[in-house]
Structure formats: structure tokens, C-alpha cells
Scaffold this active site. Structure first.
Site, PDB file in Angstrom:
ATOM      1  N   GLY A 222       0.826  -1.209   0.000  1.00 16.14           N
ATOM      2  CA  GLY A 222       0.000   0.000   0.000  1.00 16.14           C
ATOM      3  C   GLY A 222       0.850   1.244   0.000  1.00 16.14           C
ATOM      4  O   GLY A 222       2.057   1.191  -0.224  1.00 16.14           O
ATOM      5  N   ASN A 223       0.225   2.378   0.232  1.00 17.84           N
ATOM      6  CA  ASN A 223       0.967   3.632   0.328  1.00 17.84           C
ATOM      7  C   ASN A 223       0.341   4.504   1.409  1.00 17.84           C
ATOM      8  O   ASN A 223      -0.645   4.125   2.033  1.00 17.84           O
ATOM      9  CB  ASN A 223       1.022   4.340  -1.028  1.00 17.84           C
ATOM     10  CG  ASN A 223      -0.362   4.746  -1.507  1.00 17.84           C
ATOM     11  OD1 ASN A 223      -0.997   5.604  -0.914  1.00 17.84           O
ATOM     12  ND2 ASN A 223      -0.816   4.096  -2.566  1.00 17.84           N
ATOM     13  N   ARG A 224       0.913   5.677   1.628  1.00 15.80           N
ATOM     14  CA  ARG A 224       0.559   6.458   2.807  1.00 15.80           C
ATOM     15  C   ARG A 224      -0.529   7.493   2.554  1.00 15.80           C
ATOM     16  O   ARG A 224      -0.773   8.361   3.394  1.00 15.80           O
ATOM     17  CB  ARG A 224       1.820   7.138   3.335  1.00 15.80           C
ATOM     18  CG  ARG A 224       2.880   6.118   3.734  1.00 15.80           C
ATOM     19  CD  ARG A 224       4.180   6.785   4.112  1.00 15.80           C
ATOM     20  NE  ARG A 224       3.986   7.695   5.227  1.00 15.80           N
ATOM     21  CZ  ARG A 224       4.868   8.610   5.603  1.00 15.80           C
ATOM     22  NH1 ARG A 224       5.994   8.735   4.938  1.00 15.80           N
ATOM     23  NH2 ARG A 224       4.620   9.396   6.622  1.00 15.80           N
ATOM     24  N   SER A 225      -1.206   7.439   1.430  1.00 15.82           N
ATOM     25  CA  SER A 225      -2.268   8.431   1.186  1.00 15.82           C
ATOM     26  C   SER A 225      -3.435   8.192   2.137  1.00 15.82           C
ATOM     27  O   SER A 225      -3.912   7.068   2.297  1.00 15.82           O
ATOM     28  CB  SER A 225      -2.766   8.318  -0.257  1.00 15.82           C
ATOM     29  OG  SER A 225      -3.917   9.117  -0.415  1.00 15.82           O
ATOM     30  N   ALA A 289      -3.493   7.977  -4.864  1.00  8.85           N
ATOM     31  CA  ALA A 289      -2.147   7.436  -5.044  1.00  8.85           C
ATOM     32  C   ALA A 289      -2.322   5.980  -5.468  1.00  8.85           C
ATOM     33  O   ALA A 289      -2.784   5.146  -4.679  1.00  8.85           O
ATOM     34  CB  ALA A 289      -1.361   7.548  -3.758  1.00  8.85           C
TER      35      ALA A 289
END
Ligand code: PMT
Length: 434
Positions: A222-225, A289
Site C-alpha cells: 500500500g501507500n501512505r495516502s 495514489a
């Protein structure tokens, strides 16, 4: 001692923004108590003007106690003070929540048969209506025509939320959450009504949040958005009158008012939702994102750790489609496509140089560039961006709330639509996929 009259409490030297909170007669009137609480606690002087029907749901003492002002639904109280004119004239903002089908009809046609409709006729400040009713009433051509008429005059009419209604039925017609209505109200006050309704009639689609690409039933890449920037964009567009669809990837934020939401998880799900929603949209904004890669295989069962310390699984990745590039390639004439770029500078070039190259590769009309060096921006309340356009223009937006950034982006979109530049660029549909 003389009794306090309605007009005695109209403040003259109070610096707090003056809000009239109209409440019409629907079951969602009880939620207006929470809205009133939020508005008073965030520094607004709120006068509640219910309709007679609203008082069937929540009594005048509740409104009076929560607002600190006397309450009347009638034009016949304290007539010598002409409150039916003064309340509207002095207001900085009028909010009606819930706005029933009947209230929308009376407001659209200029009726003035109670205090609230008088206020609506005398107010020259921004007006925000948050409808709530059963789906059939909302979708009736009469209601839709009334909403269109109100919007054409610059009134901000939020779309109702979808979900459980009074009975067992569900569908569009729920009052947006009080927090979302309050956010739209605060935004209207902050902008002084300058952009009231300037996106009315537009259909916009916004993506927000970060995709998650599963490895097994438990884990994902995943990512931090957080989705905050995308949600702010959706909320601002709705407050400016647009019809907004929000495609939200893995967010846990309160939903903005008047916005249709599709929840998605992976990049492929986001792609499906965006391509479907973009078909009839005037503006498409990709603030999400999106993972560029996903695991080639998703394990059916949790990947187990063995006793062998050298046994470390290798994850093979495959590319995800570039959704923004697909949206650009498939856009209809006049549609404005906005990309976001989470960029960092490096030894070869600075953030803006990288971003200009990305704009050229992706072929979108506008690219909103964030400098995310060191992980800044993700999950924060503030952002600083530069809005690049395909013709070489650059508008810096200094560090501001994500709501203010959202408004600056919509200003750029509005300008783009007004100058017709979208048509010119659509003609050269050459897109190089990153
Ligand atoms: O959600 P917040 O915590 O508020 O943070 C906001 C944000 C930093 C996530 C947001 O402002 C932002 O910059 N979003 C875009 C992040 C991103 O994916 O940038 P990118 O440079 O990797 O992608 C460029 C553009 O292509 C983006 O519009 C992206 O949505 C799109 N893209 C990317 C990859 C892919 N496979 N498909 C895409 O459509």
C-alpha cells in the site's frame, strides 16, 4: 422586565459570523441539532429558524437552548422589529438542513409564507441547502427542476447522501452527515460566496486515497495516502455546486456532504470505477495514489513463515495500468482531466522539472504537483502545490489547508473550462504511458 424578543438578540457588535440555520420538517431535523452544536462550537453565532413542521420533530426549546437565541417559525412574532427581513439581511450565511421537497419548492418559487422562506428571500449572502427526503421525492422531476432552478441562481444545493432512509428502504435521500454540512458551510463563509455555484451543472469525478494490492488474505502493498486531499477536492466541488462522484480507495474519513461515493480497494477496482464514472463527466481528477505495481500472484492462504531462516519469499510484481493515461486517451471533447504528482527532486532535476516531464508524458490538462520529499503531505492537514497547465503555466499555491488547495485547483479548472483550452489540447491526443 420586558421579555427578550427575537430581534433583541440579533448581534450588532459581535464579530462572529452570523449564520441562520433553517430547519424544515423532516425526520432528519434531529441531525440539525448536531450541526447547530458544531457551528456554535466553531465560533459561529447561529439563529435557528425552523418551519412549523420542523417543530413537530424537534421543539423550539431545544433550538433555543443550543443556539442561545429565541426561536420562532412565524412572521407574526415581534413584528415591530421586522425579523422576517432583518434576519436574512444580517446573515453572513443561510444553511437549511434538512431541506425537504416542500421547502425546496417554496424556495425555488419565491413563496414567503413563514419566517424561513422570508429569510431566504431577504438574504443576500451565500445560501446552502442540504436536502433530505425519500428517494422517490428526490428523484421526482418536480424536485429536480426546483433544485436546478435554485442552483442556476447560485444557491448551493448539496446532493443527498445514499443509504438507510426513515423506514427499511435505502437509496439517495439521506441528509449528509452534520460534519460534512458544517464543512461546506465553513468553506462558503471563508470564500465569501465568491465562487457560489460556479461549478453548478458540472459532473465531476474525483479519486482519493491509496490503493492496496493484496499479497495474501492478510497482507497488501500500500501507500501512505489518507484521502484527505481527494476528499477536500470532492467537498469543495460539491459546495461550489457540482455533481460529484468520489471514488475512494481505503479511506476512513467522514464523507463530504452531497457526494456520491464508490469505495474501492485495488488499482484495478479503482480503474473500473473511474472509467465508468468518467464516461459522462465534465471534469476528472486523479488525486488517488495508485500503485504502479501489484503482486503477480495473490496467495489463497496466508503466506506462512517456516523454521528455515533462509526461507524468504520473493514477490514478483506486475505493472498496473496507468489509469490517468487511459482517462486522457479516452476523454470526451471538452472534458478536463487533472492529474496529481507526488514528486521528489533528485540530483538530475528539481521537483517542477520532473513534474513538467510527467505532465507531458501523461497528457492531462492540469497537473497538481506536491513535493512529498520526506513523506510530507501524506495524511497531513496542509499541503503546498503548484498547478501546472499543458500550455506551460504554473500557479503556486503556498502552504494552506487541503481545503484551500482544493479550491485553488477548482479555480484552475474553472479557468480552463472558461478559456476553452481543454478543447485545443484534446485535439492532440498523443499520450506516452509512464
Ligand atoms: O491523501 P493525502 O494523505 O491527503 O495525500 C495526498 C496525495 C499526496 C496522495 C495527493 O495529493 C497526490 O499527490 N496524489 C497522487 C499521488 C500519485 O500517485 O502520484 P504519481 O506521481 O505516482 O502519479 C501521477 C498521477 O498518475 C496521479 O494523478 C495518479 O493518480 C495517476 N496514476 C498513477 C499510477 C497509476 N498506475 N495510475 C494512475 O492513474
Amino acid at each position: 422586565m420586558a421579555a427578550t424578543t427575537l430581534s433583541d438578540t440579533i448581534p450588532t457588535d459581535d464579530a462572529r459570523p452570523r449564520v441562520v440555520l433553517g430547519v424544515s420538517g423532516g425526520i432528519a431535523a434531529y441531525k440539525a441539532c448536531t450541526l447547530l452544536r458544531i457551528l456554535t462550537e466553531t465560533g459561529h453565532d447561529v439563529r435557528v429558524v425552523p418551519t412549523r413542521a420542523a417543530l413537530e420533530f424537534v421543539g423550539a426549546p431545544t433550538w433555543a437552548a443550543l443556539s442561545g437565541h429565541p426561536v420562532s417559525a412565524s412572521t407574526w412574532d415581534d413584528v415591530h422589529e421586522v425579523p422576517h427581513v432583518r434576519l436574512g439581511q444580517r446573515a453572513d450565511l443561510v444553511v437549511v438542513a434538512p431541506a425537504t421537497a416542500d421547502l425546496l419548492a417554496r424556495a425555488a418559487h419565491g413563496l414567503a409564507d413563514d419566517l424561513l422562506t422570508n429569510v431566504l428571500l431577504t438574504a443576500r449572502c451565500p445560501v446552502l441547502l442540504a436536502p433530505a427526503m425519500h428517494t422517490e421525492m428526490w428523484q421526482h422531476p418536480a424536485t429536480q427542476a426546483n433544485v436546478a432552478l435554485l442552483r442556476s441562481r447560485g444557491v448551493v444545493v448539496l446532493d443527498p447522501a445514499s443509504g438507510r432512509l426513515t423506514g427499511a428502504d435505502t437509496g439517495p435521500g439521506r441528509l449528509p452527515e452534520p460534519e460534512a454540512i458544517a464543512a461546506a458551510a465553513v468553506r462558503l463563509l471563508a470564500r465569501g460566496g465568491a465562487d457560489v455555484g460556479d461549478l453548478a451543472g458540472l459532473r465531476v469525478v474525483v479519486s482519493a486515497g491509496g490503493t492496496r494490492e493484496p499479497l495474501d488474505p492478510v497482507r497488501y502493498l500500500g501507500n501512505r495516502s489518507s484521502g484527505k486531499q481527494g476528499f477536500a477536492l470532492a467537498g469543495a466541488a460539491a459546495a461550489r455546486g457540482a455533481h460529484v462522484r468520489l471514488v475512494a480507495a481505503n479511506t476512513v474519513l467522514p464523507l463530504p456532504g452531497g457526494v456520491e461515493v464508490t469505495a474501492v480497494g485495488t488499482a484495478l477496482e479503482l480503474r473500473t470505477a473511474m472509467l465508468a464514472a468518467a464516461g459522462d463527466a465534465d471534469v476528472v481528477v486523479m488525486a488517488a495514489a495508485v500503485a504502479d505495481f501489484r503482486p503477480a500472484q495473490v496467495a489463497e492462504h496466508k503466506i506462512k513463515k517456516t523454521d528455515d531462516p533462509d526461507d524468504t519469499p520473493v514477490v514478483r510484481l506486475v505493472r498496473n495500468p496507468d489509469i490517468l493515461a487511459e482517462l486522457v486517451a479516452g476523454r470526451r471533447p471538452g472534458q478536463v482531466v487533472v492529474g496529481f504528482a507526488a514528486e521528489t527532486g533528485d540530483e538530475s532535476a528539481d521537483v517542477l522539472t520532473h513534474a513538467r516531464r510527467k505532465l507531458a508524458r501523461k497528457g492531462c490538462d492540469l497537473l497538481v504537483v506536491n513535493d512529498v520529499s520526506g513523506g510530507q503531505v501524506f495524511g497531513q492537514e496542509h499541503n503546498a502545490v503548484t498547478v501546472l497547465d499543458a500550455a506551460g503555466g504554473a500557479v503556486p499555491v503556498p502552504l494552506s489547508t487541503k481545503e484551500a488547495v482544493a479550491d485553488a485547483v477548482w479555480d484552475a479548472v474553472r479557468h480552463r473550462l472558461d478559456t476553452g483550452a481543454a478543447d485545443d489540447d484534446a485535439a492532440d491526443g498523443d499520450v506516452d504511458v509512464m
